[in-house]
Scaffold this active site. Structure first.
Site, PDB file in Angstrom:
ATOM      1  NE  ARG A   1     107.722  26.204  51.624  1.00  0.00           N
ATOM      2  CZ  ARG A   1     106.951  26.510  50.581  1.00  0.00           C
ATOM      3  NH1 ARG A   1     107.400  26.358  49.348  1.00  0.00           N
ATOM      4  NH2 ARG A   1     105.725  26.984  50.764  1.00  0.00           N
TER       5      ARG A   1
ATOM      6  CD  GLU B   1     113.368  30.514  49.212  1.00  0.00           C
ATOM      7  OE1 GLU B   1     113.483  29.282  49.081  1.00  0.00           O
ATOM      8  OE2 GLU B   1     112.293  31.114  49.046  1.00  0.00           O
TER       9      GLU B   1
ATOM     10  CG  HIS C   1     109.944  30.379  46.733  1.00  0.00           C
ATOM     11  ND1 HIS C   1     110.174  29.944  48.012  1.00  0.00           N
ATOM     12  CD2 HIS C   1     108.746  29.837  46.389  1.00  0.00           C
ATOM     13  CE1 HIS C   1     109.174  29.183  48.424  1.00  0.00           C
ATOM     14  NE2 HIS C   1     108.293  29.104  47.450  1.00  0.00           N
TER      15      HIS C   1
HETATM   16  P1  NAP Z   1     100.060  17.781  48.447  1.00  0.00           P
HETATM   17  O1  NAP Z   1      98.959  17.694  47.444  1.00  0.00           O
HETATM   18  O2  NAP Z   1      99.727  17.678  49.894  1.00  0.00           O
HETATM   19  O3  NAP Z   1     101.153  16.672  48.050  1.00  0.00           O
HETATM   20  C1  NAP Z   1     102.246  16.400  48.853  1.00  0.00           C
HETATM   21  C2  NAP Z   1     102.710  14.989  48.542  1.00  0.00           C
HETATM   22  O4  NAP Z   1     103.886  14.735  49.318  1.00  0.00           O
HETATM   23  C3  NAP Z   1     101.684  13.921  48.902  1.00  0.00           C
HETATM   24  O5  NAP Z   1     101.577  13.019  47.846  1.00  0.00           O
HETATM   25  C4  NAP Z   1     102.279  13.225  50.125  1.00  0.00           C
HETATM   26  O6  NAP Z   1     101.919  11.850  50.110  1.00  0.00           O
HETATM   27  C5  NAP Z   1     103.773  13.435  49.897  1.00  0.00           C
HETATM   28  N1  NAP Z   1     104.528  13.392  51.157  1.00  0.00           N
HETATM   29  C6  NAP Z   1     104.245  13.982  52.338  1.00  0.00           C
HETATM   30  N2  NAP Z   1     105.154  13.656  53.270  1.00  0.00           N
HETATM   31  C7  NAP Z   1     106.026  12.823  52.648  1.00  0.00           C
HETATM   32  C8  NAP Z   1     107.177  12.125  53.085  1.00  0.00           C
HETATM   33  N3  NAP Z   1     107.584  12.166  54.360  1.00  0.00           N
HETATM   34  N4  NAP Z   1     107.846  11.358  52.191  1.00  0.00           N
HETATM   35  C9  NAP Z   1     107.401  11.260  50.903  1.00  0.00           C
HETATM   36  N5  NAP Z   1     106.299  11.880  50.438  1.00  0.00           N
HETATM   37  C10 NAP Z   1     105.631  12.650  51.300  1.00  0.00           C
HETATM   38  O7  NAP Z   1     100.844  19.158  48.309  1.00  0.00           O
HETATM   39  P2  NAP Z   1     101.060  20.052  46.995  1.00  0.00           P
HETATM   40  O8  NAP Z   1      99.952  21.037  46.884  1.00  0.00           O
HETATM   41  O9  NAP Z   1     101.382  19.172  45.847  1.00  0.00           O
HETATM   42  O10 NAP Z   1     102.364  20.893  47.462  1.00  0.00           O
HETATM   43  C11 NAP Z   1     103.552  20.245  47.853  1.00  0.00           C
HETATM   44  C12 NAP Z   1     104.569  21.237  48.362  1.00  0.00           C
HETATM   45  O11 NAP Z   1     105.121  21.953  47.282  1.00  0.00           O
HETATM   46  C13 NAP Z   1     104.025  22.336  49.276  1.00  0.00           C
HETATM   47  O12 NAP Z   1     103.869  21.901  50.608  1.00  0.00           O
HETATM   48  C14 NAP Z   1     105.061  23.438  49.146  1.00  0.00           C
HETATM   49  O13 NAP Z   1     106.040  23.333  50.147  1.00  0.00           O
HETATM   50  C15 NAP Z   1     105.696  23.142  47.788  1.00  0.00           C
HETATM   51  N6  NAP Z   1     105.418  24.227  46.825  1.00  0.00           N
HETATM   52  C16 NAP Z   1     106.464  24.950  46.341  1.00  0.00           C
HETATM   53  C17 NAP Z   1     106.232  25.969  45.445  1.00  0.00           C
HETATM   54  C18 NAP Z   1     107.368  26.784  44.905  1.00  0.00           C
HETATM   55  O14 NAP Z   1     107.138  27.937  44.560  1.00  0.00           O
HETATM   56  N7  NAP Z   1     108.561  26.254  44.805  1.00  0.00           N
HETATM   57  C19 NAP Z   1     104.928  26.272  45.013  1.00  0.00           C
HETATM   58  C20 NAP Z   1     103.894  25.511  45.528  1.00  0.00           C
HETATM   59  C21 NAP Z   1     104.146  24.494  46.441  1.00  0.00           C
HETATM   60  P3  NAP Z   1     101.801  11.007  51.488  1.00  0.00           P
HETATM   61  O15 NAP Z   1     100.969  11.826  52.433  1.00  0.00           O
HETATM   62  O16 NAP Z   1     101.162   9.731  51.048  1.00  0.00           O
HETATM   63  O17 NAP Z   1     103.193  10.797  51.965  1.00  0.00           O
END
Ligand code: NAP
Length: 297
Positions: free
Chosen positions: A213, A242, A261
């Site tokens: 994000r 954005e 995005h």
């Molecule tokens: P996820 O499965 O929940 O993975 C998020 C990862 O981030 C987890 O491994 C978590 O591990 C880690 N994390 C959380 N807080 C952290 C911190 N403070 N420091 C370091 N690592 C941290 O989520 P996902 O489905 O992969 O999606 C991740 C994000 O991608 C979404 O929330 C969204 O904002 C973004 N996204 C963007 C797009 C786009 O179009 N650009 C599309 C889809 C998603 P720990 O809990 O162990 O820290």
């Protein structure tokens, strides 16, 4: 997907009469949905987010009001990981600047000393946020023979075994990586995660990819790092705000690639996201548990 049994009210937070009739909210495009706004929708039974990231919804406020929040995890991992690699490769190999140049009148002859990029194969990738999407990025990076480091708050021993990724402190990932990709959620903890001090740790040849994000990266620090040559280049699918105002100084940088995005924007993924959004919505309106429910930001 929504039949005539539904009245669709366009999202307009200034329309109190419209808000008063809302029984379920579908959110896309990340509109802010906080407790005070929920209170203006007294009939609201559920919120169905079209996307996995819910940083724009105050989930704690929804939980406190017994309003379930749904999202669409998992179905977009591949498309978002594909896009992460697309940005990484584009930044490393001058795909965007090369395209502009090749379209222009300036391209008159082949020059072997021109637009020399960074070799991706065999380089070091740092993944911040090795979750569902991050693991798919690692899977792809393995095909490029990359050494992969990651940082999460919690160590992921299973992925270390299956994907050969190495757990390192955040600062080590930044300093040792040729490419750093952000795949974490936006939370109070990750807001401004990449600021001046963190860019200072990166290699001067380093490349940052932001698929998370916009606010995970401090825009002032990004501008300083790119304009001052502190890092080589960045590619970002998300910005803060954005979109950026059209006269924003980040838009003037030749070493910054910005996409609007597009992480999950493939036909198959967007269709599945829609199916999941509607399935959650129908379950919530029936008063049943959501298929994919979020309990906290
Ligand atoms: P996820 O499965 O929940 O993975 C998020 C990862 O981030 C987890 O491994 C978590 O591990 C880690 N994390 C959380 N807080 C952290 C911190 N403070 N420091 C370091 N690592 C941290 O989520 P996902 O489905 O992969 O999606 C991740 C994000 O991608 C979404 O929330 C969204 O904002 C973004 N996204 C963007 C797009 C786009 O179009 N650009 C599309 C889809 C998603 P720990 O809990 O162990 O820290």
């Amino acid at each position: 997907m929504l039949g005539p049994e539904f009245e669709i009210i366009p999202w307009n937070v200034k329309d109190d009469a419209g808000l008063a009739r809302v029984e379920a909210a579908i959110t896309y495009g990340h509109p802010l949905l906080d407790g005070p706004l929920m209170d203006r929708m007294p009939k609201l039974k559920m919120i169905s987010n079209h996307g996995v990231g819910v940083d724009h919804i105050d989930v704690a406020a929804a939980v406190a009001r017994k309003i379930p929040v749904g999202n669409t995890p998992g179905c977009l991992d591949n498309s978002t990981a594909d896009m992460t690699m697309a940005l990484l490769l584009a930044a490393a190999r001058n795909v965007v600047t090369g395209d502009r140049f090749a379209h222009s009148a300036e391209f008159t002859h082949y020059d072997p000393a021109f637009m020399i990029g960074q070799e991706v194969t065999g380089s070091v990738l740092g993944i911040i946020g090795l979750g569902r999407i991050g693991r798919q990025v690692a899977k792809r990076a393995r095909a490029f023979d990359m050494r992969i480091m990651y940082f999460n708050r919690n160590r992921d021993a299973a992925s270390e075994q299956t994907l050969g990724v190495e757990y390192m402190p955040f600062e080590t990932v930044l300093s040792k990586s040729d490419f750093v990709t952000l795949n974490c959620p936006l939370t109070p903890e990750t807001r401004g995660l990449m600021s001046h001090a963190q860019f200072d740790l990166m290699k001067p040849t380093g490349i940052l990819i932001n698929m998370a994000r916009g606010p995970v990266v401090d825009p002032e620090a990004l501008y300083a790092a790119l304009s001052g040559g502190r890092i080589a280049c960045a590619a970002t699918d998300v910005t803060d705000p954005e979109p950026l105002p059209r006269d924003h100084k980040l838009l003037s940088l030749p070493n910054l690639i910005i996409t609007p995005h597009l992480g999950s924007a493939s036909n198959r993924t967007r269709h599945r996201m829609l199916e999941m959004t509607v399935a959650n919505l129908r379950a919530g309106l029936r008063g049943e548990p959501l298929f994919w429910q979020v309990f906290k930001n």
